[in-house]
Scaffold this motif. Structure first.
Motif, PDB file in Angstrom:
ATOM      1  N   TYR A 669       0.807  -1.225   0.000  1.00  0.00           N
ATOM      2  CA  TYR A 669       0.000   0.000   0.000  1.00  0.00           C
ATOM      3  C   TYR A 669       0.838   1.272   0.000  1.00  0.00           C
ATOM      4  O   TYR A 669       0.317   2.354  -0.239  1.00  0.00           O
ATOM      5  CB  TYR A 669      -0.931   0.017   1.217  1.00  0.00           C
ATOM      6  N   TRP A 673      -1.889   6.091   2.822  1.00  0.00           N
ATOM      7  CA  TRP A 673      -2.970   6.043   1.850  1.00  0.00           C
ATOM      8  C   TRP A 673      -4.263   6.582   2.474  1.00  0.00           C
ATOM      9  O   TRP A 673      -4.389   6.666   3.705  1.00  0.00           O
ATOM     10  CB  TRP A 673      -3.177   4.625   1.312  1.00  0.00           C
ATOM     11  N   VAL A 675      -8.419   6.152   2.805  1.00  0.00           N
ATOM     12  CA  VAL A 675      -9.433   5.095   2.726  1.00  0.00           C
ATOM     13  C   VAL A 675     -10.801   5.692   2.428  1.00  0.00           C
ATOM     14  O   VAL A 675     -11.045   6.891   2.622  1.00  0.00           O
ATOM     15  CB  VAL A 675      -9.479   4.283   4.036  1.00  0.00           C
ATOM     16  N   LYS A 676     -11.695   4.830   1.962  1.00  0.00           N
ATOM     17  CA  LYS A 676     -13.041   5.281   1.625  1.00  0.00           C
ATOM     18  C   LYS A 676     -13.961   5.298   2.836  1.00  0.00           C
ATOM     19  O   LYS A 676     -14.933   6.055   2.873  1.00  0.00           O
ATOM     20  CB  LYS A 676     -13.629   4.380   0.530  1.00  0.00           C
ATOM     21  N   LEU A 696      -7.946  -3.552   3.330  1.00  0.00           N
ATOM     22  CA  LEU A 696      -7.487  -2.421   4.141  1.00  0.00           C
ATOM     23  C   LEU A 696      -7.055  -1.231   3.291  1.00  0.00           C
ATOM     24  O   LEU A 696      -6.820  -0.150   3.835  1.00  0.00           O
ATOM     25  CB  LEU A 696      -6.327  -2.877   5.043  1.00  0.00           C
ATOM     26  N   ARG A 697      -6.982  -1.435   2.003  1.00  0.00           N
ATOM     27  CA  ARG A 697      -6.684  -0.290   1.121  1.00  0.00           C
ATOM     28  C   ARG A 697      -7.859   0.670   1.055  1.00  0.00           C
ATOM     29  O   ARG A 697      -7.684   1.890   0.911  1.00  0.00           O
ATOM     30  CB  ARG A 697      -6.369  -0.812  -0.291  1.00  0.00           C
ATOM     31  N   ASP A 698      -9.080   0.127   1.225  1.00  0.00           N
ATOM     32  CA  ASP A 698     -10.285   0.951   1.151  1.00  0.00           C
ATOM     33  C   ASP A 698     -10.911   1.223   2.508  1.00  0.00           C
ATOM     34  O   ASP A 698     -11.589   2.230   2.692  1.00  0.00           O
ATOM     35  CB  ASP A 698     -11.329   0.276   0.256  1.00  0.00           C
ATOM     36  N   THR A 699     -10.690   0.304   3.445  1.00  0.00           N
ATOM     37  CA  THR A 699     -11.360   0.411   4.747  1.00  0.00           C
ATOM     38  C   THR A 699     -10.330   0.358   5.876  1.00  0.00           C
ATOM     39  O   THR A 699      -9.482  -0.537   5.906  1.00  0.00           O
ATOM     40  CB  THR A 699     -12.375  -0.734   4.934  1.00  0.00           C
ATOM     41  N   ALA A 700     -10.429   1.300   6.794  1.00  0.00           N
ATOM     42  CA  ALA A 700      -9.567   1.311   7.984  1.00  0.00           C
ATOM     43  C   ALA A 700     -10.346   0.759   9.166  1.00  0.00           C
ATOM     44  O   ALA A 700     -11.559   0.999   9.300  1.00  0.00           O
ATOM     45  CB  ALA A 700      -9.081   2.725   8.281  1.00  0.00           C
ATOM     46  N   TRP A 715     -15.228  10.444   0.149  1.00  0.00           N
ATOM     47  CA  TRP A 715     -14.258  10.025  -0.853  1.00  0.00           C
ATOM     48  C   TRP A 715     -14.062  11.081  -1.929  1.00  0.00           C
ATOM     49  O   TRP A 715     -15.010  11.654  -2.466  1.00  0.00           O
ATOM     50  CB  TRP A 715     -14.676   8.708  -1.480  1.00  0.00           C
ATOM     51  N   ASP A 769      -5.953  -0.204  12.119  1.00  0.00           N
ATOM     52  CA  ASP A 769      -5.567  -1.508  11.579  1.00  0.00           C
ATOM     53  C   ASP A 769      -4.702  -2.284  12.564  1.00  0.00           C
ATOM     54  O   ASP A 769      -3.712  -2.933  12.203  1.00  0.00           O
ATOM     55  CB  ASP A 769      -4.842  -1.345  10.236  1.00  0.00           C
TER      56      ASP A 769
END
Length: 830
Positions: A669, A673, A675-676, A696-700, A715, A769
């Motif tokens: 990642y 980054w 997240v959405k 985890l790229r989109d959601t923390a 977003w 995370d």
């Protein structure tokens, strides 16, 4: 006057020359330019390499180390404070090279203790050599436990200061206690410090009882104030280490845990220290205690095989197995059968010293006798760990701070100190009291009874022992080795174990006879002295020579020429980058991580030397990171590797004979980054379980306790965040968005010192995370900075610096006042 001074100093000069000669003789390879191949030191150099490079560039060590376990405080690796004091251990050891310095220093410190106890210098030489060359010392030096060795070496110096104070020599007592306490604490081995504290308490209680009986209340107040005051100043002088260590401990396994990871199962728990299963792993078998004076009774080491002369060979030969095959079997089975799964050797104290101590516990009348006996027994019982569960579990849960330590067998450093101390008091009492021969005649029967009782117990043990290891796991491991070699042939398995037990009985019996021979020698010398056939000096020199030779011969099994090599050879073998490592080093990205899957993730002593690693080697790991290792990293979970910015992975390739290969990870990642959305987890169990199956790229994932600092992001596909500067203690990021966002930073969460700033103003951030950092950011263009600025370090540096002045004043002032007082006493006596 000068001749009188020289005459008084001569015995001590002789002692120093003897200590130096023996230390050099034992460490001869150093004279040829070789150095020790210390595995732990090499591991430390790997851990500290990033800090060394940082200091070379910036002039000081960093406070954060990014190369270990994805990032952790540098406190336990390489740290410097501020002090006016010189390098006292180097001065005391005459700037001698390793390992000569360790043995010489231990001899000097114990010799000072002997003088404080009023022991004759020649007896002090015997005791000092026995203490310094107790087998545990060369073993730990060989693997690189240098701070532990220094802490052991300084124990008698601190005790000497206490004894001098308790015996009303206040000024010199103040000087030595202050110096000893400072050195003991400064080497930063809290577990050895803890064991010494138990000894100090026992000794203090013994003296307090004596003072109360004599109504010496004033003396008790003065002595107590000096010792406590000196200790307090010594503690203050090491505040930079103690405060940071105390703070860091709260976040490590030793500070407790809020979850338990067992395989795939995660359970909620609450502990304030290590769990007993982990802490009691290195427990000493009860019967194994005899190795204090019978070094080979339990097979010495898990690294030593039974050998070609094993009974296993005989018994297999009787079954028709060829000698060559039988010998091959015997050389594959470790000789050790004690209670520890893996050990490098026994804590042998020397049979002569142990016998003298036993005699002393019976006949010596001294305030220290019962204190030393009680704390010796305590130390042995603590070493039994899981083999005395009721007692040791009670201590583990009730004794303050004890649940922060592991390896109960380490408490054998208590008898390592107390037994030679009692031995020198015993020999002094026997040979140099008034009417010593008459009194020895009166005590001789007691001596015979004590020694006879010991051998009665050993004979009973010889006949009654099962000759199975007290550790079922160790015995099962040996059984698995045998089963594999015999292809589970039950008859051969029984035959081999019959031979193993016969070997063990032979070991124990041989060591019993060896001890009997030494006992006859000790008793014989005392009897010759009793009959006026030899002088007391001959007895002491004879015992000292035999004791020293005995210890050095045994020690050579654990620290010999094989443990040395030229420096350049060790460096080349340990730190020359491989082809794969050279490939990784070509990447000029300032902040990415590497996962070496070929090694145990908590015993990776190499990767951190070259680059930022998600593995490492440090016994004090952050508890959240250890949980992550247990749950995900050990299994190579891709999502977790991605969030840790693992850009490269090193795996063994089965198609190339397990040769490692480098695998780039294009899915990492990155440094940070956006997240959405943010998912709120109900506690640590849900948090750690969720990260393993979430994108985890989109959601923390954030625990609900941090929900007050989390704002759900809106977003914005054009929003950006990137790392602009990486420094161990400072990370700068550039952020831009037209809407509120939530950023995740691939840096380890550690709340004790990491502060976040947005456009120069302090801002809130949260654990994200499970192990990372996260932050809600407002719309616009902003500069985000993380700075590691722990107050514990800043406060500790100030306190340590001030206390270093006090240490110097008390030490030099105490010595000056002692000289002045003795001079005035000398004038009055004339």
């Amino acid at each position: 006057m000068n001749s009188g001074l020289f005459k008084r100093a001569l015995p001590h000069l002789i002692a120093i020359i003897i200590f130096l000669s023996i230390s050099v003789f034992f460490s001869k390879p150093v004279l040829d330019g070789n150095v020790l191949k210390q595995s732990d030191v090499l591991g430390w150099k790997a851990m500290a390499q990033n800090a060394f490079e940082y200091k070379a560039k910036h002039g000081h060590y960093p406070l954060w180390n990014p190369n270990l376990f994805s990032g952790m405080p540098n406190y336990q690796v390489a740290m410097e404070g501020k002090s006016i004091l010189p390098d006292i251990p180097k001065i005391m050891s005459l700037w001698l090279p390793k390992p000569i310095n360790f043995f010489f220093l231990a001899c000097i410190c114990f010799y000072i203790l002997c003088l404080s106890l009023g022991v004759k210098p020649v007896i002090g030489i015997l005791g000092s050599i026995a203490f310094a060359f107790s087998t545990y010392n060369p073993i730990i030096i060989g693997v690189g436990h240098e701070s532990k060795m220094l802490a052991i070496a300084f124990m008698p110096l601190l005790m000497a200061g206490m004894i001098l104070t308790f015996e009303k020599r206040y000024w010199v007592g103040l000087a030595i206690t202050t110096l000893g306490a400072y050195l003991e604490i400064a080497v930063n081995h809290p577990q050895i410090n803890y064991y010494f504290l138990l000894i100090a308490i026992a000794v203090s209680v013994a003296y307090i009882i004596t003072w109360i009986k004599r109504n010496e209340w004033k003396h008790m107040l003065i002595a107590g104030s000096i010792v406590v005051g000196a200790a307090a100043i010594a503690v203050a002088s090491t505040a930079v280490t103690l405060l940071t260590t105390y703070e860091y401990t709260k976040a490590t396994m030793r500070g407790g845990n809020d979850i338990s990871v067992e395989g795939n199962a995660v359970k909620k728990m609450k502990s304030s220290g290590l769990d007993t299963a982990y802490a009691f792993q290195y427990s000493f078998g009860k019967a194994e205690t005899v190795v204090l004076f019978m070094p080979k009774a339990f097979g010495e080491s898990t690294n030593k095989p039974l050998g070609e002369n094993s009974k296993v060979v005989e018994k297999l030969a009787d079954k028709g197995v060829p000698d060559g095959s039988a010998m091959q079997v015997a050389t594959q089975i470790p000789a050790y059968w004690g209670g520890i799964m893996s050990t490098d050797g026994p804590p042998y104290l020397g049979v002569i010293v142990c016998l003298l101590a036993l005699i002393g516990f019976v006949i010596v009348k001294h305030p220290l006798r019962w204190a030393l006996l009680a704390v010796t027994i305590l130390g042995i019982m603590m070493a039994w760990g899981k083999y005395l569960p009721g007692f040791n579990t009670f201590l583990f849960t009730h004794l303050p701070m004890y649940n922060k330590f592991r390896a109960p067998s380490m408490s054998m450093v208590i008898p390592e100190f107390t037994v030679p101390t009692m031995a020198v008091l015993s020999l002094q009492h026997i040979l140099y009291r008034d009417k010593s021969q008459e009194l020895l005649k009166a005590d001789f029967r007691k001596i015979l009874y004590a020694v006879g009782g010991l051998f009665g117990l050993l004979i009973i043990m010889y006949m009654m022992l099962s000759y199975n290891s007290s550790n079922p796991d160790l015995e099962n491991y040996y059984r698995s080795i045998v089963a594999q070699m015999t292809q589970n042939h039950e008859e051969y398995i029984r035959t081999i174990f019959s031979g193993i037990k016969a070997d063990r009985k032979t070991m124990f019996g041989g060591q019993l006879l060896r001890t009997l021979a030494f006992a006859a020698l000790v008793i014989g010398l005392l009897y010759l002295y009793l009959r006026s056939l030899i002088k007391s000096l001959v007895v002491v020199i004879g015992l000292a020579a035999i004791s020293t030779i005995d210890l050095l011969v045994i020690d050579k099994d654990y620290l010999n020429e094989e443990h040395y090599a030229p420096t350049d050879e060790i460096t080349a073998q340990s730190f020359t980058p491989s082809l794969i490592e050279k490939q990784v080093l070509q990447d000029r990205d300032p902040d990415f991580r590497v996962f070496n899957a070929n090694v145990n993730p908590v015993y990776d002593t190499r990767s951190s030397y070259f680059f930022k690693s998600i593995t490492g080697y440090n016994p004090a790991r952050l508890s959240i990171y250890q949980n992550l290792i247990d749950k995900y990293i050990s299994a190579g979970n891709q999502s977790v590797l991605n969030m840790l910015n693992t850009k490269y992975m090193i795996f063994a390739n089965p198609q190339t004979n397990q040769q490692p290969q480098l695998q780039p990870n294009p899915y990492a990642y990155g440094h940070c980054w956006l997240v959405k959305n943010v998912r709120i987890a109900n506690g640590p169990v849900e948090e750690i379980e969720t990260i393993g199956n979430m994108n985890l790229r989109d959601t923390a994932i954030v625990q609900e306790i941090f929900s007050n600092v989390v704002m759900q992001p809106q977003w914005d596909s054009s929003a950006t965040i990137r790392l602009t500067k990486f420094d161990n203690d400072t990370m700068d990021y550039s952020f831009s968005s037209s809407r509120p966002q939530f950023a995740v930073f691939s840096e380890i969460y550690y709340p004790y010192g990491w502060n976040a700033y947005v456009d120069g103003k302090k801002a809130e951030y949260c654990k994200t995370d499970y192990v990372l950092r996260g932050m809600s950011l407002p719309p616009g263009q902003h500069a985000v900075r993380f700075v590691f600025e722990p107050s514990s370090y800043k406060t500790g540096v100030k306190i340590s610096y001030i206390a270093s002045f006090l240490i110097l004043i008390l030490f030099l002032g105490g010595l000056f006042m002692e000289w002045r007082t003795s001079r005035q006493s000398g004038v009055r006596s004339h």
